[in-house]
Design a protein around this motif. Structure first.
Motif, PDB file in Angstrom:
ATOM      1  N   GLY A 235      52.205  38.915  29.745  1.00 25.73           N
ATOM      2  CA  GLY A 235      53.211  38.240  30.856  1.00 25.73           C
ATOM      3  C   GLY A 235      54.589  39.551  31.199  1.00 25.73           C
ATOM      4  O   GLY A 235      55.407  38.992  31.921  1.00 25.73           O
ATOM      5  N   ARG A 236      54.500  40.562  31.121  1.00 25.51           N
ATOM      6  CA  ARG A 236      55.396  41.282  31.207  1.00 25.51           C
ATOM      7  C   ARG A 236      55.116  42.683  32.468  1.00 25.51           C
ATOM      8  O   ARG A 236      53.889  42.686  32.125  1.00 25.51           O
ATOM      9  N   THR A 237      56.392  43.692  32.738  1.00 26.23           N
ATOM     10  CA  THR A 237      55.684  44.582  33.355  1.00 26.23           C
ATOM     11  C   THR A 237      55.237  45.914  32.851  1.00 26.23           C
ATOM     12  O   THR A 237      56.703  46.022  31.525  1.00 26.23           O
ATOM     13  N   VAL A 238      54.054  46.884  32.977  1.00 26.10           N
ATOM     14  CA  VAL A 238      54.251  47.555  31.933  1.00 26.10           C
ATOM     15  C   VAL A 238      53.574  48.381  32.889  1.00 26.10           C
ATOM     16  O   VAL A 238      53.135  48.133  34.444  1.00 26.10           O
ATOM     17  N   ARG A 239      53.721  49.996  32.362  1.00 29.24           N
ATOM     18  CA  ARG A 239      52.369  51.124  33.015  1.00 29.24           C
ATOM     19  C   ARG A 239      51.494  51.375  31.304  1.00 29.24           C
ATOM     20  O   ARG A 239      52.367  51.884  30.865  1.00 29.24           O
ATOM     21  N   ALA A 240      50.615  51.486  32.106  1.00 26.81           N
ATOM     22  CA  ALA A 240      49.440  52.262  31.688  1.00 26.81           C
ATOM     23  C   ALA A 240      49.489  53.733  31.667  1.00 26.81           C
ATOM     24  O   ALA A 240      49.052  53.798  32.846  1.00 26.81           O
ATOM     25  N   VAL A 278      53.928  51.356  27.789  1.00 28.35           N
ATOM     26  CA  VAL A 278      54.998  50.833  27.904  1.00 28.35           C
ATOM     27  C   VAL A 278      55.041  49.679  28.694  1.00 28.35           C
ATOM     28  O   VAL A 278      55.437  49.620  29.989  1.00 28.35           O
ATOM     29  N   HIS A 279      56.178  49.089  27.793  1.00 31.00           N
ATOM     30  CA  HIS A 279      56.692  48.129  28.711  1.00 31.00           C
ATOM     31  C   HIS A 279      57.772  47.897  28.951  1.00 31.00           C
ATOM     32  O   HIS A 279      59.030  48.817  28.772  1.00 31.00           O
ATOM     33  N   LEU A 280      58.086  47.298  30.585  1.00 31.62           N
ATOM     34  CA  LEU A 280      58.852  47.749  32.046  1.00 31.62           C
ATOM     35  C   LEU A 280      59.829  47.246  31.453  1.00 31.62           C
ATOM     36  O   LEU A 280      60.990  46.852  32.171  1.00 31.62           O
ATOM     37  N   ARG A 281      59.986  45.637  31.101  1.00 34.88           N
ATOM     38  CA  ARG A 281      60.770  44.455  31.414  1.00 34.88           C
ATOM     39  C   ARG A 281      60.519  43.571  29.925  1.00 34.88           C
ATOM     40  O   ARG A 281      59.786  43.264  29.764  1.00 34.88           O
ATOM     41  N   PRO A 282      61.748  43.493  29.678  1.00 30.90           N
ATOM     42  CA  PRO A 282      61.558  42.524  28.393  1.00 30.90           C
ATOM     43  C   PRO A 282      61.389  41.123  29.205  1.00 30.90           C
ATOM     44  O   PRO A 282      61.746  40.385  29.867  1.00 30.90           O
ATOM     45  N   VAL A 283      61.374  40.365  28.207  1.00 28.22           N
ATOM     46  CA  VAL A 283      60.333  38.582  28.035  1.00 28.22           C
ATOM     47  C   VAL A 283      61.928  37.952  28.545  1.00 28.22           C
ATOM     48  O   VAL A 283      63.365  38.208  27.361  1.00 28.22           O
TER      49      VAL A 283
END
Length: 283
Positions: A235-240, A278-283
């Motif tokens: 559910g988060r925007t992440v950078r892999a 890397v989690h880019l946006r908090p829930v």
């Protein structure tokens, strides 16, 4: 390695008493149990390295616990260090074949995450979230912080050594980095390491047994659904950050049947089997 059934000075740190190896064996090494041996050492470089070197000669279910690790390793060869007796640092030998196909062994670090989170919920009263693929997160002051990690490594043809490192009693002034956490800082109702270790190993035995009984099927064993429910990455925007210095950015939408993280990117849906998230946006 220095055995610690009878520690050199049992009263050297009343706030951080040693593990009781005899009581742990009595509680965990029972007929029909997954766990076949349990050793506690005062200090070693890495419990994973120690077990991997001997995995061929060990029965499945061997457990090695260290009061202190001087060269603990995480994924991507990161170092893991903490004060003696401040956490749980241990590894186990698992031999899931031939019943479980090798292609399903990639679920073992995710299974271990579910087992640790389940065990800590029962024994410490701490809600532990899972960051794909193998970080253990707790909430401290409203922020998610890494309190532990899991490292699974093949050892020969038939064994996997799974290591767990977990910060238990570390205070704010002892954290390796400001973004780290511990069970104590997360408000755990218990930081008794004997109790926590028993709970985690019993939970791991249950989850591993159910998964193996289902021939490693993540759906039939309930593993895939349970992992997704506890995974804070979804559910988060992440950078892999991928091997080869490439990266993908997108929304983490699922964990597929192979345990890969599925990202919805501008280029379409793409599964990620290995990489740093890397989690880019908090829930």
């Amino acid at each position: 390695m220095t055995p610690s059934d009878v520690p050199d000075n049992r009263w050297s740190d009343l706030e951080r008493p040693p593990l009781n190896a005899t009581a742990l064996r009595r509680a965990l090494l029972r007929p029909g149990s997954l766990w076949t041996s349990l050793d506690v050492v005062q200090s070693t470089g890495s419990t994973n390295s120690d077990l991997a070197a001997r995995a061929a000669d060990l029965d499945e279910g061997a457990v090695l616990v260290a009061e202190e690790q001087t060269a603990g390793r995480g994924r991507l060869d990161r170092r893991w260090s903490a004060p003696a007796r401040s956490g749980l640092f241990f590894s186990v030998v698992l031999k899931p074949g031939p019943r479980v196909p090798v292609e399903r062994w990639g679920w073992l670090p995710l299974l271990t995450g579910v087992a640790v989170a389940t065990g800590l919920s029962r024994s410490a009263g701490v809600d532990t979230a899972l960051k794909w693929p193998n970080d253990l997160l707790v909430t401290v002051g409203g922020d998610e912080r890494k309190a532990g990690g899991i490292l699974a490594e093949r050892a020969g043809d038939d064994a996997v050594v799974v290591g767990i490192g977990l910060n238990v009693s570390l205070g704010a002034d002892e954290l390796p980095v400001p973004t780290a956490g511990s069970l104590a800082l997360a408000g755990a109702v218990s930081t008794d390491r004997d109790t926590l270790l028993r709970a985690v190993l019993r939970s791991l035995a249950q989850w591993y047994g159910d998964w193996r009984a289902a021939d490693g099927d993540p759906v039939a064993s309930g593993l895939q659904e349970t992992y997704a429910a506890g995974c804070s990455t979804l559910g988060r925007t992440v950078r892999a950050e991928l091997p080869g210095d490439t990266s993908l950015t997108g929304e983490a939408v699922a964990v597929d049947g192979d345990g890969r993280l599925v990202l919805a990117t501008r280029q379409g849906v793409q599964p990620v089997g290995a990489g740093d998230i890397v989690h880019l946006r908090p829930v």
